[in-house]
Design a protein around this motif. Structure first.
Motif, PDB file in Angstrom:
ATOM      1  N   ILE A  85       0.840  -1.198   0.000  1.00 27.61           N
ATOM      2  CA  ILE A  85       0.000   0.000   0.000  1.00 27.61           C
ATOM      3  C   ILE A  85       0.875   1.249   0.000  1.00 27.61           C
ATOM      4  CG2 ILE A  85      -1.695   1.328   1.321  1.00 27.61           C
ATOM      5  CD1 ILE A  85      -2.782  -1.338   2.385  1.00 27.61           C
ATOM      6  N   ALA A  86       1.912   1.229   0.853  1.00 25.21           N
ATOM      7  CA  ALA A  86       2.827   2.380   0.920  1.00 25.21           C
ATOM      8  C   ALA A  86       3.485   2.639  -0.432  1.00 25.21           C
ATOM      9  CB  ALA A  86       3.885   2.135   1.987  1.00 25.21           C
ATOM     10  N   ALA A  87       3.949   1.581  -1.074  1.00 24.63           N
ATOM     11  CA  ALA A  87       4.630   1.727  -2.364  1.00 24.63           C
ATOM     12  C   ALA A  87       3.697   2.301  -3.424  1.00 24.63           C
ATOM     13  CB  ALA A  87       5.190   0.380  -2.812  1.00 24.63           C
ATOM     14  N   SER A  88       2.412   1.946  -3.346  1.00 28.80           N
ATOM     15  CA  SER A  88       1.443   2.455  -4.332  1.00 28.80           C
ATOM     16  C   SER A  88       1.241   3.954  -4.218  1.00 28.80           C
ATOM     17  CB  SER A  88       0.098   1.732  -4.163  1.00 28.80           C
ATOM     18  OG  SER A  88      -0.572   2.173  -2.979  1.00 28.80           O
ATOM     19  N   MET A  89       1.654   4.538  -3.095  1.00 27.88           N
ATOM     20  CA  MET A  89       1.488   5.976  -2.867  1.00 27.88           C
ATOM     21  C   MET A  89       2.704   6.788  -3.312  1.00 27.88           C
ATOM     22  SD  MET A  89      -0.290   5.871   0.916  1.00 27.88           S
ATOM     23  CE  MET A  89      -0.588   7.641   0.894  1.00 27.88           C
ATOM     24  N   VAL A 228      -1.713  10.203   6.710  1.00 26.37           N
ATOM     25  CA  VAL A 228      -2.227   8.889   6.321  1.00 26.37           C
ATOM     26  C   VAL A 228      -1.743   7.847   7.331  1.00 26.37           C
ATOM     27  CG1 VAL A 228      -2.312   7.119   4.510  1.00 26.37           C
ATOM     28  CG2 VAL A 228      -2.099   9.537   3.876  1.00 26.37           C
ATOM     29  N   VAL A 229      -2.632   6.918   7.691  1.00 29.23           N
ATOM     30  CA  VAL A 229      -2.262   5.753   8.501  1.00 29.23           C
ATOM     31  C   VAL A 229      -2.468   4.517   7.635  1.00 29.23           C
ATOM     32  CG1 VAL A 229      -2.850   4.280  10.468  1.00 29.23           C
ATOM     33  CG2 VAL A 229      -2.767   6.768  10.750  1.00 29.23           C
ATOM     34  N   ILE A 230      -1.425   3.713   7.490  1.00 34.98           N
ATOM     35  CA  ILE A 230      -1.518   2.427   6.798  1.00 34.98           C
ATOM     36  C   ILE A 230      -1.372   1.334   7.849  1.00 34.98           C
ATOM     37  CG2 ILE A 230      -0.483   0.895   5.088  1.00 34.98           C
ATOM     38  CD1 ILE A 230       0.635   3.368   3.690  1.00 34.98           C
ATOM     39  N   THR A 231      -2.331   0.423   7.901  1.00 31.98           N
ATOM     40  CA  THR A 231      -2.266  -0.656   8.889  1.00 31.98           C
ATOM     41  C   THR A 231      -2.656  -1.977   8.224  1.00 31.98           C
ATOM     42  OG1 THR A 231      -2.926  -1.324  11.126  1.00 31.98           O
ATOM     43  CG2 THR A 231      -4.626  -0.289   9.732  1.00 31.98           C
ATOM     44  N   ASP A 232      -2.478  -3.086   8.948  1.00 34.89           N
ATOM     45  CA  ASP A 232      -2.683  -4.402   8.339  1.00 34.89           C
ATOM     46  C   ASP A 232      -4.095  -4.940   8.510  1.00 34.89           C
ATOM     47  OD1 ASP A 232      -2.246  -4.611  11.080  1.00 34.89           O
ATOM     48  OD2 ASP A 232      -1.336  -6.594  10.937  1.00 34.89           O
ATOM     49  N   LYS A 233      -4.895  -4.310   9.359  1.00 36.27           N
ATOM     50  CA  LYS A 233      -6.273  -4.748   9.575  1.00 36.27           C
ATOM     51  C   LYS A 233      -7.179  -3.538   9.750  1.00 36.27           C
ATOM     52  CE  LYS A 233      -5.050  -9.113  11.865  1.00 36.27           C
ATOM     53  NZ  LYS A 233      -5.170  -9.912  13.115  1.00 36.27           N
ATOM     54  N   LYS A 234      -8.428  -3.687   9.419  1.00 35.39           N
ATOM     55  CA  LYS A 234      -9.380  -2.597   9.579  1.00 35.39           C
ATOM     56  C   LYS A 234      -9.496  -2.229  11.055  1.00 35.39           C
ATOM     57  CE  LYS A 234     -14.121  -1.295   8.343  1.00 35.39           C
ATOM     58  NZ  LYS A 234     -15.371  -1.755   7.687  1.00 35.39           N
ATOM     59  N   PHE A 243      -9.705   8.881  13.525  1.00 29.82           N
ATOM     60  CA  PHE A 243      -8.992   9.293  12.310  1.00 29.82           C
ATOM     61  C   PHE A 243      -9.827  10.273  11.490  1.00 29.82           C
ATOM     62  CE2 PHE A 243      -6.697   4.947  12.412  1.00 29.82           C
ATOM     63  CZ  PHE A 243      -5.684   5.470  13.203  1.00 29.82           C
ATOM     64  N   MET A 244     -11.118  10.001  11.410  1.00 29.46           N
ATOM     65  CA  MET A 244     -12.006  10.858  10.632  1.00 29.46           C
ATOM     66  C   MET A 244     -12.048  12.265  11.222  1.00 29.46           C
ATOM     67  SD  MET A 244     -16.003  10.131   9.609  1.00 29.46           S
ATOM     68  CE  MET A 244     -15.519   8.478   9.098  1.00 29.46           C
ATOM     69  N   GLU A 245     -12.114  12.341  12.549  1.00 24.77           N
ATOM     70  CA  GLU A 245     -12.156  13.647  13.220  1.00 24.77           C
ATOM     71  C   GLU A 245     -10.873  14.445  12.982  1.00 24.77           C
ATOM     72  OE1 GLU A 245     -12.841  12.581  17.248  1.00 24.77           O
ATOM     73  OE2 GLU A 245     -14.997  12.222  16.984  1.00 24.77           O
ATOM     74  N   LEU A 246      -9.755  13.749  12.845  1.00 21.21           N
ATOM     75  CA  LEU A 246      -8.469  14.407  12.642  1.00 21.21           C
ATOM     76  C   LEU A 246      -8.142  14.622  11.161  1.00 21.21           C
ATOM     77  CD1 LEU A 246      -6.327  12.487  15.305  1.00 21.21           C
ATOM     78  CD2 LEU A 246      -7.224  14.810  15.489  1.00 21.21           C
ATOM     79  N   CYS A 250      -7.192   6.560   6.440  1.00 21.32           N
ATOM     80  CA  CYS A 250      -6.729   5.253   6.939  1.00 21.32           C
ATOM     81  C   CYS A 250      -6.856   4.221   5.826  1.00 21.32           C
ATOM     82  CB  CYS A 250      -7.539   4.818   8.158  1.00 21.32           C
ATOM     83  SG  CYS A 250      -6.989   3.243   8.856  1.00 21.32           S
ATOM     84  N   ARG A 251      -5.751   3.547   5.546  1.00 20.17           N
ATOM     85  CA  ARG A 251      -5.738   2.537   4.490  1.00 20.17           C
ATOM     86  C   ARG A 251      -5.294   1.198   5.063  1.00 20.17           C
ATOM     87  NH1 ARG A 251      -3.152   4.270  -1.086  1.00 20.17           N
ATOM     88  NH2 ARG A 251      -4.198   2.291  -1.539  1.00 20.17           N
ATOM     89  N   TYR A 252      -5.905   0.120   4.547  1.00 24.73           N
ATOM     90  CA  TYR A 252      -5.571  -1.247   4.971  1.00 24.73           C
ATOM     91  C   TYR A 252      -5.894  -2.179   3.825  1.00 24.73           C
ATOM     92  CZ  TYR A 252     -10.430  -0.248   6.210  1.00 24.73           C
ATOM     93  OH  TYR A 252     -11.726   0.196   6.190  1.00 24.73           O
ATOM     94  N   PRO A 253      -5.413  -3.433   3.856  1.00 28.65           N
ATOM     95  CA  PRO A 253      -5.627  -4.357   2.726  1.00 28.65           C
ATOM     96  C   PRO A 253      -7.108  -4.519   2.406  1.00 28.65           C
ATOM     97  CG  PRO A 253      -3.980  -5.230   4.224  1.00 28.65           C
ATOM     98  CD  PRO A 253      -4.566  -4.028   4.895  1.00 28.65           C
ATOM     99  N   GLU A 254      -7.418  -4.661   1.108  1.00 30.27           N
ATOM    100  CA  GLU A 254      -8.810  -4.724   0.661  1.00 30.27           C
ATOM    101  C   GLU A 254      -9.558  -5.892   1.287  1.00 30.27           C
ATOM    102  OE1 GLU A 254      -9.060  -4.746  -3.568  1.00 30.27           O
ATOM    103  OE2 GLU A 254      -8.142  -2.754  -3.789  1.00 30.27           O
ATOM    104  N   GLU A 255      -8.856  -7.007   1.522  1.00 30.49           N
ATOM    105  CA  GLU A 255      -9.556  -8.178   2.088  1.00 30.49           C
ATOM    106  C   GLU A 255     -10.008  -7.930   3.522  1.00 30.49           C
ATOM    107  OE1 GLU A 255      -5.075  -9.310   2.289  1.00 30.49           O
ATOM    108  OE2 GLU A 255      -6.445  -8.180   0.977  1.00 30.49           O
TER     109      GLU A 255
END
Length: 258
Positions: A85-89, A228-234, A243-246, A250-255
């Motif tokens: 995900i990070a690399a895609s950015m 941006v926050v990238i994490t491994d789970k929703k 996160f929305m308030e700030l 937030c991004r995480y794997p599509e699955e």
């Protein structure tokens, strides 16, 4: 095998199995039981294990900082997904900071098919990881090497960081708390990350789900400074709302979207 390498392997075994037995380790590494007991003594003094009758158990205290080579082998699948995900950015030709976290090593690896990047890092491991990449501008911050972390830290490191302004900063943290924000076990790591966050257009925190709702010794930064926050789970609903308030994406794997 060096004693340090053997102790790191014992620690990895402890991480997986939670308990080790002296006699089994003695046979596995072909050394005396007395040598294994000395290894366990060392791990206990470092706060990483607790000796028990005939062996040792893992210290589950989340504030304990494991050696870099042990942390690098934890949650490999999650780190790989976050790194993708990070690399895609990252766009070709951009200038980026990568911190000295084990997660950033995976980000560096995922970036290797990009062209003409400038990467500035305080990580010896990342410098080695990218040593075979051509066409990039790879810059080391220099500084004082922190034993056991493969990281350059200190005033010289921070001075070097302040001399650049990059498109994106990719970094991780030891713990993430609603009130305290980003946290680290050591003040020097916290200070270096604060300096990095002041030196980029976009700050991207790459942190796995085990770090949420945890605290550590030193405050590394305010979440308001993260884009941006990238994490491994929703994340759970409270974190999503936070996160929305700030205004944090937030991004995480599509699955993990279900």
């Amino acid at each position: 095998m060096l004693a340090l390498e053997r102790r790191n392997q014992i620690l990895e075994k402890l991480q997986k199995e939670k308990r080790v037995v002296v006699s089994e380790l003695s046979q596995l590494y072909d050394v005396s039981e007395e040598t294994i007991r000395r290894d366990l003594d060392k791990l206990e003094k470092e706060g990483l294990a607790t000796k028990s009758y005939g062996g040792a158990v893992i210290n589950e205290d989340v504030s304990i900082e494991l050696p870099f080579n042990v942390r690098k082998n934890q949650n490999v699948t999650g780190k790989q997904k976050m790194a993708e995900i990070a690399a895609s950015m990252v766009q070709e030709g951009e200038h980026i900071f990568l911190d000295a976290s084990t997660t950033a090593v995976f980000v560096a690896r995922a970036l290797k098919d990009k062209k003409s990047l400038t990467v500035i890092t305080n990580s010896m491991e990342i410098l080695l990881e990218l040593s075979d990449v051509s066409g990039w501008n790879i810059i080391s911050t220099g500084g004082v090497m922190k034993e056991g972390y493969l990281a350059f830290l200190g005033s010289r490191t921070e001075e070097a960081i302040r001399s650049y302004y990059v498109d994106k900063v990719f970094f991780s943290c030891k713990a993430l708390d609603h009130r305290w924000g980003l946290m680290e076990s050591h003040e020097m790591f916290a200070s270096t990350k604060r300096t990095m966050m002041e030196s980029g257009k976009k700050n991207i925190l790459v942190v796995d789900s085990t770090k949420f709702d945890q605290t550590a010794f030193s405050v590394a930064g305010n979440l308001r400074n993260v884009d941006v926050v990238i994490t491994d789970k929703k994340p759970d609903v409270t974190w999503q709302q936070h996160f929305m308030e700030l205004g944090i994406l937030c991004r995480y794997p599509e699955e993990e979207c279900g």
